[in-house]
Design a protein around this motif. Structure first.
Motif, short mmCIF file in Angstrom:
data_model
loop_
_atom_site.label_atom_id
_atom_site.label_comp_id
_atom_site.label_asym_id
_atom_site.label_seq_id
_atom_site.Cartn_x
_atom_site.Cartn_y
_atom_site.Cartn_z
N LEU A 252 -26.52 3.08 -38.88
CA LEU A 252 -27.50 4.14 -39.12
C LEU A 252 -27.39 4.68 -40.55
CD1 LEU A 252 -27.20 6.05 -35.73
CD2 LEU A 252 -29.15 4.67 -36.51
N ARG A 253 -26.15 4.80 -41.04
CA ARG A 253 -25.96 5.32 -42.40
C ARG A 253 -26.51 4.38 -43.46
NH1 ARG A 253 -24.60 8.69 -39.26
NH2 ARG A 253 -26.85 8.85 -39.44
N ARG A 254 -26.52 3.09 -43.17
CA ARG A 254 -27.08 2.14 -44.15
C ARG A 254 -28.55 1.83 -43.84
NH1 ARG A 254 -23.39 -1.37 -41.28
NH2 ARG A 254 -24.54 -2.90 -40.03
N HIS A 255 -29.13 2.62 -42.91
CA HIS A 255 -30.57 2.54 -42.58
C HIS A 255 -30.96 1.17 -42.05
CE1 HIS A 255 -30.99 6.45 -44.46
NE2 HIS A 255 -30.41 5.98 -45.55
N ASP A 256 -30.10 0.61 -41.22
CA ASP A 256 -30.39 -0.67 -40.60
C ASP A 256 -31.61 -0.50 -39.69
OD1 ASP A 256 -29.26 -3.48 -39.69
OD2 ASP A 256 -29.86 -2.41 -37.88
N PRO A 257 -32.67 -1.29 -39.89
CA PRO A 257 -33.92 -1.08 -39.12
C PRO A 257 -33.75 -1.26 -37.62
CG PRO A 257 -34.02 -3.11 -40.41
CD PRO A 257 -32.80 -2.38 -40.87
N THR A 258 -32.90 -2.19 -37.20
CA THR A 258 -32.69 -2.41 -35.76
C THR A 258 -32.01 -1.20 -35.12
OG1 THR A 258 -32.48 -4.78 -36.19
CG2 THR A 258 -31.72 -3.97 -34.06
N ALA A 259 -30.99 -0.67 -35.82
CA ALA A 259 -30.29 0.51 -35.30
C ALA A 259 -31.21 1.73 -35.27
CB ALA A 259 -29.06 0.79 -36.17
N LEU A 260 -32.01 1.91 -36.31
CA LEU A 260 -32.95 3.04 -36.34
C LEU A 260 -33.97 2.94 -35.21
CD1 LEU A 260 -33.54 3.27 -40.20
CD2 LEU A 260 -32.24 4.88 -38.79
N ALA A 261 -34.44 1.71 -34.93
CA ALA A 261 -35.40 1.52 -33.84
C ALA A 261 -34.75 1.83 -32.49
CB ALA A 261 -35.93 0.09 -33.86
N ALA A 262 -33.48 1.46 -32.33
CA ALA A 262 -32.76 1.75 -31.08
C ALA A 262 -32.63 3.24 -30.85
CB ALA A 262 -31.38 1.09 -31.11
N ILE A 263 -32.35 3.98 -31.91
CA ILE A 263 -32.23 5.44 -31.80
C ILE A 263 -33.58 6.07 -31.48
CG2 ILE A 263 -31.77 7.54 -33.12
CD1 ILE A 263 -29.26 6.30 -32.17
N ARG A 264 -34.62 5.57 -32.10
CA ARG A 264 -35.96 6.11 -31.80
C ARG A 264 -36.31 5.90 -30.33
NH1 ARG A 264 -37.28 4.06 -36.97
NH2 ARG A 264 -38.07 2.12 -36.04
N THR A 265 -36.00 4.70 -29.83
CA THR A 265 -36.27 4.42 -28.42
C THR A 265 -35.49 5.37 -27.51
OG1 THR A 265 -36.69 2.08 -28.87
CG2 THR A 265 -36.06 2.66 -26.61
N ALA A 266 -34.22 5.56 -27.84
CA ALA A 266 -33.38 6.46 -27.03
C ALA A 266 -33.88 7.90 -27.09
CB ALA A 266 -31.93 6.39 -27.51
#
Length: 371
Positions: A252-266
């Motif tokens: 998340l700190r490096r703005h990984d798009p997959t991780a950001l999308a997972a957080i948005r979904t959650a």
């Protein structure tokens, strides 16, 4: 005044309060400050989760004076395995407490599941894979009073409520939501935790929020925790379900798009479930604990959006979403607090303590130490 003096003398002799600090001079006789007694009466709190056994010992000041962690088998411990380990750990800790000259007044154990109040029978713990477990049967060899069992989210909410009262910023009405393997919750209304007719209320993680293909630990599909539980978030972020949370935070700190999308979904999933709950219960605040507290800043945008869109009273009375104050030994400390407060409310159970216990003086209170 004489009645108050007799009562205070009993509190002191029973190791519940101590006189400490400079006398307060005012109208009438000088008064002596009273404080909770340290290192006299203690309680043991325990939490059993899917991967770790956690214990702590609290005294009347609220200080944690001992703690213990034990990793459980990676594949998930069975009920007999985990409860046998818990009984051994409690027994060892109780023996250490006794050897230190302390009075252990009881033990409370938190488990993430449906526990029948009158029999302490665990009916179901989906995230542990346990069903119909006679919990007291595994604790017969534990010294001292019988071990008390409660839902771990309820104990965690109790610890959070006490922490907020002690900080001078109480919350009397809120839903406490904690996330680890699953998502647990507890409803606090009017300063009291409401658990429902059977003690099984606020199972937020198993609220259906959308069509889903992933099977939840409860056997259904579409449950909140299949979208916003820690394993689900990690998998959606491209990590393994048992990866350390630090890996997700780094992504998340490096703005990984997959991780950001997972957080948005959650965040969206959690917001949908919470909005439905808030519209039913009319609560002013949400407190996030556990894993959810660690990622609250990343969850906020999508979570807040759902609350703004779906909570009917949001425009006039915006719901506060707060990070939990208690982050360590949450359910364990909540259990220990419950035992301590139950003891304090029953003067018939009080008993005098040794003079050495009353004279306990913490090293941190010593103004000067010579080595």
């Amino acid at each position: 005044r004489s009645t108050t003096t007799r009562l205070v003398d009993r509190l002191i002799s029973c190791g519940i309060v101590v006189e400490r600090g400079a006398r307060i001079v005012g109208p009438g006789r000088p008064s002596v400050p009273l404080h909770p007694a340290a290192h006299t009466h203690v309680a043991i709190g325990v939490e059993i989760s899917d991967h770790v056994l956690e214990l702590c010992v609290l005294d009347l000041t609220g200080a944690i004076i001992a703690e213990r962690f034990q990793q459980l088998p990676e594949a998930g411990a069975s009920a007999p395995q985990a409860l046998a380990l818990a009984a051994q750990a409690i027994s060892r800790l109780a023996t250490q407490v006794q050897d230190a000259g302390l009075h252990c007044i009881g033990t409370a154990c938190g488990i993430p599941g449906l526990i029948q109040t009158d029999t302490a029978q665990l009916r179901l713990a989906p995230n542990l894979g346990w069903k119909d477990v006679p919990l007291p049967a595994y604790m017969r060899e534990v010294p001292g009073p019988d071990v008390v069992f409660e839902n771990s989210s309820t104990l965690a909410a109790f610890a959070e409520q006490l922490a907020r009262e002690r900080s001078g910023h109480p919350l009397n009405d809120f839903i406490y939501v904690t996330g680890s393997t699953g998502i647990g919750a507890a409803l606090v209304r009017g300063g009291r935790i409401e658990t429902g007719a059977h003690g099984w209320g606020a199972e937020l993680g198993h609220v259906p929020i959308a069509d889903g293909s992933e099977r939840c630990s409860c056997g259904a599909t579409g449950c909140l925790q299949t979208f916003a539980g820690r394993p689900a978030i990690l998998r959606n972020a491209g990590l393994t379900a048992d990866a350390p949370l630090a890996n997700l935070l780094a992504a998340l700190r490096r703005h990984d798009p997959t991780a950001l999308a997972a957080i948005r979904t959650a965040g969206h999933a959690l917001g949908i479930a919470l909005a439905a709950y808030l519209n039913l219960a009319d609560l002013p605040a949400v407190v996030l604990g556990g894993t959810l507290a660690q990622i609250i800043d990343d969850l906020r945008p999508s979570l807040d959006q759902e609350l703004d869109d779906r909570v009917l009273y949001q425009r006039w009375a915006p719901v506060q979403v707060n990070r939990a104050l208690v982050t360590d030994h949450v359910a364990a400390s909540g259990g220990a607090w419950k035992i301590l407060l139950r003891y304090l409310s029953d003067p018939a159970a009080w008993q005098p303590v040794d003079r050495d216990a009353l004279d306990y003086y913490a090293l941190t209170d010593t103004p000067e130490v010579t080595l």
